[in-house]
Write a protein that holds these residues in place. Structure first.
Motif, PDB file in Angstrom:
ATOM      1  N   GLY A   1       0.787  -1.232   0.000  1.00 41.25           N
ATOM      2  CA  GLY A   1       0.000   0.000   0.000  1.00 41.25           C
ATOM      3  C   GLY A   1       0.810   1.268   0.000  1.00 41.25           C
ATOM      4  N   LEU A   2       2.114   1.181   0.219  1.00 42.37           N
ATOM      5  CA  LEU A   2       2.936   2.391   0.295  1.00 42.37           C
ATOM      6  C   LEU A   2       2.936   3.163  -1.019  1.00 42.37           C
ATOM      7  N   SER A   3       3.036   2.458  -2.138  1.00 43.08           N
ATOM      8  CA  SER A   3       3.033   3.131  -3.435  1.00 43.08           C
ATOM      9  C   SER A   3       1.748   3.922  -3.643  1.00 43.08           C
ATOM     10  N   GLU A   4       0.608   3.321  -3.304  1.00 40.43           N
ATOM     11  CA  GLU A   4      -0.665   4.026  -3.468  1.00 40.43           C
ATOM     12  C   GLU A   4      -0.710   5.278  -2.593  1.00 40.43           C
ATOM     13  N   ARG A   5      -0.278   5.161  -1.334  1.00 38.36           N
ATOM     14  CA  ARG A   5      -0.315   6.325  -0.453  1.00 38.36           C
ATOM     15  C   ARG A   5       0.584   7.446  -0.960  1.00 38.36           C
ATOM     16  N   ARG A   6       1.772   7.074  -1.391  1.00 41.44           N
ATOM     17  CA  ARG A   6       2.712   8.097  -1.877  1.00 41.44           C
ATOM     18  C   ARG A   6       2.228   8.737  -3.175  1.00 41.44           C
ATOM     19  N   LEU A   7       1.736   7.941  -4.092  1.00 38.75           N
ATOM     20  CA  LEU A   7       1.256   8.486  -5.356  1.00 38.75           C
ATOM     21  C   LEU A   7       0.065   9.407  -5.111  1.00 38.75           C
ATOM     22  N   GLY A   8      -0.862   8.964  -4.292  1.00 40.13           N
ATOM     23  CA  GLY A   8      -2.035   9.778  -4.009  1.00 40.13           C
ATOM     24  C   GLY A   8      -1.703  11.076  -3.309  1.00 40.13           C
ATOM     25  N   SER A   9      -0.667  11.074  -2.460  1.00 39.75           N
ATOM     26  CA  SER A   9      -0.317  12.292  -1.724  1.00 39.75           C
ATOM     27  C   SER A   9       0.115  13.419  -2.647  1.00 39.75           C
ATOM     28  N   VAL A  10       0.622  13.071  -3.822  1.00 41.05           N
ATOM     29  CA  VAL A  10       0.991  14.094  -4.816  1.00 41.05           C
ATOM     30  C   VAL A  10      -0.164  14.372  -5.765  1.00 41.05           C
TER      31      VAL A  10
ATOM     32  N   GLN B   1     -14.014  -4.518  -2.523  1.00 41.79           N
ATOM     33  CA  GLN B   1     -13.312  -4.107  -1.305  1.00 41.79           C
ATOM     34  C   GLN B   1     -11.925  -3.566  -1.637  1.00 41.79           C
ATOM     35  N   SER B   2     -11.258  -4.212  -2.583  1.00 42.83           N
ATOM     36  CA  SER B   2      -9.918  -3.767  -2.972  1.00 42.83           C
ATOM     37  C   SER B   2      -9.946  -2.359  -3.539  1.00 42.83           C
ATOM     38  N   ILE B   3     -10.919  -2.071  -4.408  1.00 43.09           N
ATOM     39  CA  ILE B   3     -11.035  -0.723  -4.979  1.00 43.09           C
ATOM     40  C   ILE B   3     -11.302   0.301  -3.877  1.00 43.09           C
ATOM     41  N   GLU B   4     -12.209  -0.019  -2.969  1.00 41.72           N
ATOM     42  CA  GLU B   4     -12.528   0.908  -1.879  1.00 41.72           C
ATOM     43  C   GLU B   4     -11.308   1.194  -1.018  1.00 41.72           C
ATOM     44  N   GLU B   5     -10.544   0.168  -0.697  1.00 40.27           N
ATOM     45  CA  GLU B   5      -9.366   0.363   0.143  1.00 40.27           C
ATOM     46  C   GLU B   5      -8.268   1.109  -0.607  1.00 40.27           C
ATOM     47  N   SER B   6      -8.147   0.866  -1.903  1.00 38.00           N
ATOM     48  CA  SER B   6      -7.177   1.618  -2.697  1.00 38.00           C
ATOM     49  C   SER B   6      -7.530   3.098  -2.728  1.00 38.00           C
TER      50      SER B   6
ATOM     51  N   GLU C   1      -9.094   4.753  -0.503  1.00 40.88           N
ATOM     52  CA  GLU C   1      -8.776   5.323   0.807  1.00 40.88           C
ATOM     53  C   GLU C   1      -7.285   5.623   0.926  1.00 40.88           C
ATOM     54  N   ARG C   2      -6.448   4.698   0.465  1.00 43.32           N
ATOM     55  CA  ARG C   2      -5.008   4.941   0.523  1.00 43.32           C
ATOM     56  C   ARG C   2      -4.594   6.063  -0.415  1.00 43.32           C
ATOM     57  N   LEU C   3      -5.196   6.113  -1.586  1.00 43.84           N
ATOM     58  CA  LEU C   3      -4.870   7.152  -2.570  1.00 43.84           C
ATOM     59  C   LEU C   3      -5.387   8.529  -2.166  1.00 43.84           C
ATOM     60  N   GLY C   4      -6.479   8.555  -1.440  1.00 45.54           N
ATOM     61  CA  GLY C   4      -7.107   9.829  -1.111  1.00 45.54           C
ATOM     62  C   GLY C   4      -7.801  10.458  -2.297  1.00 45.54           C
ATOM     63  N   LEU C   5      -8.251   9.627  -3.238  1.00 44.88           N
ATOM     64  CA  LEU C   5      -8.921  10.109  -4.446  1.00 44.88           C
ATOM     65  C   LEU C   5     -10.338   9.538  -4.512  1.00 44.88           C
ATOM     66  N   ASP C   6     -11.156  10.131  -5.381  1.00 41.79           N
ATOM     67  CA  ASP C   6     -12.559   9.728  -5.481  1.00 41.79           C
ATOM     68  C   ASP C   6     -12.781   8.532  -6.404  1.00 41.79           C
ATOM     69  N   TYR C   7     -11.896   8.341  -7.356  1.00 46.75           N
ATOM     70  CA  TYR C   7     -12.075   7.236  -8.295  1.00 46.75           C
ATOM     71  C   TYR C   7     -10.745   6.896  -8.953  1.00 46.75           C
ATOM     72  N   VAL C   8     -10.657   5.672  -9.462  1.00 43.30           N
ATOM     73  CA  VAL C   8      -9.558   5.284 -10.332  1.00 43.30           C
ATOM     74  C   VAL C   8     -10.131   5.111 -11.729  1.00 43.30           C
ATOM     75  N   ASP C   9      -9.303   5.349 -12.718  1.00 45.40           N
ATOM     76  CA  ASP C   9      -9.762   5.242 -14.102  1.00 45.40           C
ATOM     77  C   ASP C   9      -9.735   3.803 -14.600  1.00 45.40           C
ATOM     78  N   ILE C  10      -8.689   3.052 -14.210  1.00 53.02           N
ATOM     79  CA  ILE C  10      -8.466   1.716 -14.754  1.00 53.02           C
ATOM     80  C   ILE C  10      -8.227   0.743 -13.606  1.00 53.02           C
ATOM     81  N   ALA C  11      -8.869  -0.403 -13.656  1.00 53.91           N
ATOM     82  CA  ALA C  11      -8.622  -1.482 -12.690  1.00 53.91           C
ATOM     83  C   ALA C  11      -8.122  -2.700 -13.456  1.00 53.91           C
ATOM     84  N   TYR C  12      -6.950  -3.181 -13.062  1.00 55.48           N
ATOM     85  CA  TYR C  12      -6.375  -4.386 -13.660  1.00 55.48           C
ATOM     86  C   TYR C  12      -6.495  -5.554 -12.688  1.00 55.48           C
TER      87      TYR C  12
END
Length: 337
Positions: A60-69, A135-140, A142-153
């Motif tokens: 989850g560290l990558s998601e938190r760091r990316l979202g913080s910017v 659940q994975s999308i919801e938790e992502s 939260e870590r990102l601090g964003l309202d939506y993701v564009d692409i889910a793989y």
């Protein structure tokens, strides 16, 4: 190369070059918070507008760091992808603190065992079910601090349970797209054969293919032609073959497929470098741009752990590579006609 992908009436602009977030998840070695932020800012300043991450990257560290910017950037100006298939389940007795994951742990508490230099504060739990994917999308988010993701793989089904991913995961992703919760769906895999099975089984917008179509090696990949026929875009990752093509002067200790490069691969990389040099092109430049030469490929995404790596990749992608180089490599049988 057209770098648009469509989902319904909308399209995403990925651009030629994307940013891969494994490195800022402390892949192989720790990266300070400030450096990670500087890398993402450098990507933005270089004009990169496609960013990829995953819960797997640093737990989850990558998601938190990316979202913080990215939370401070205009949301409509960039595309963001993350991955599903692994849930992060907190471990008891391991306390986390800060974006940096500086943990307050008992003496001798373990580090992550899957290549990321982070405390083992969570365990990865495979889950390709619709419930798990939601659940994975919801938790992502939260870590990102964003309202939506564009692409889910759907991530790494080829190394866990491809049949289950096709049976459960892909229909779940199609449902999320139909509901408008994500704009596009795809799979992120290392196996071109497994990716082809997924493309045949579902209506995918994208395949993220790692290391299977590079300047160093281009095995027969029926997946790519099938993606052209079905209108499925390929995001090409691993263009440098784990570092073997990342420097014009190929060192003896270069890595290939995450390990020491065999002698034959070292020699082939040096042969490629010599030919590229005769056209005043450096090996990494040719490696990066070759990844876009197939009609199926809509984007080449590479990782970075330092701002100068970003600027270097952006400059290489913008450089003019003469068609005569590709013709010569083809004549010598080093790339397809």
């Amino acid at each position: 190369m057209n770098a648009d992908i469509s989902s319904g009436a909308r399209a995403l602009q990925l651009g030629r070059l994307g940013f891969g977030g494994a490195g800022i998840g402390n892949l192989y070695r720790a990266v300070p918070d400030s450096q990670a932020s500087a890398v993402v800012e450098a990507a933005w300043d270089a004009g990169i507008r496609y960013f990829d991450t995953a819960p797997h990257y640093g737990l989850g560290l990558s998601e938190r760091r990316l979202g913080s910017v990215l939370k401070d950037k205009p949301r409509q100006e960039f595309a963001l992808s993350t991955k599903v298939g692994r849930l992060l389940e907190p471990k008891q007795g391991v306390l986390m603190g800060g974006t940096d994951q500086k943990a307050e742990q008992a003496p001798g508490a373990p580090r992550d065992s899957e290549g990321f230099d982070v405390p083992a504060a969570s365990r990865r739990v495979w889950d390709f079910s619709e419930r798990g994917i939601r659940q994975s999308i919801e938790e992502s988010l939260e870590r990102l601090g964003l309202d939506y993701v564009d692409i889910a793989y759907l991530h790494d089904a080829d190394v866990h349970d491809l049949a289950g991913g096709i049976r459960d995961g892909l229909p779940a992703l199609e449902k999320l797209r139909a509901e408008g919760l994500v704009r596009a769906i795809g799979v992120g895999l290392n196996s071109a054969e497994a990716a082809l099975d997924c493309v045949e089984a579902a209506d995918l917008d994208l395949v993220m293919l790692a290391g299977r179509y590079t300047l160093l090696e281009q095995p027969e990949v029926p997946l790519l032609q099938r993606c052209v026929e079905k209108g499925t875009g390929v995001v090409n990752v691993g263009a440098y073959n784990s570092g073997l093509l990342a420097r014009h002067n190929v060192p003896d200790d270069a890595h290939y497929n995450y390990g020491q490069a065999p002698h034959a691969q070292l020699e082939r990389a040096r042969q490629l470098a010599a030919i590229c040099g005769s056209f005043a092109v450096e090996l990494p430049t040719a490696a990066l741009q070759f990844g876009l030469r197939h009609a199926a490929v809509v984007n080449v995404t590479v990782g970075a752990t330092a701002p100068e790596q970003i600027s270097d990749n952006a400059a290489r992608m913008a450089e003019e590579v003469p068609e005569a180089l590709w013709a010569e490599l083809s004549r010598l049988g080093l790339i397809p006609s």
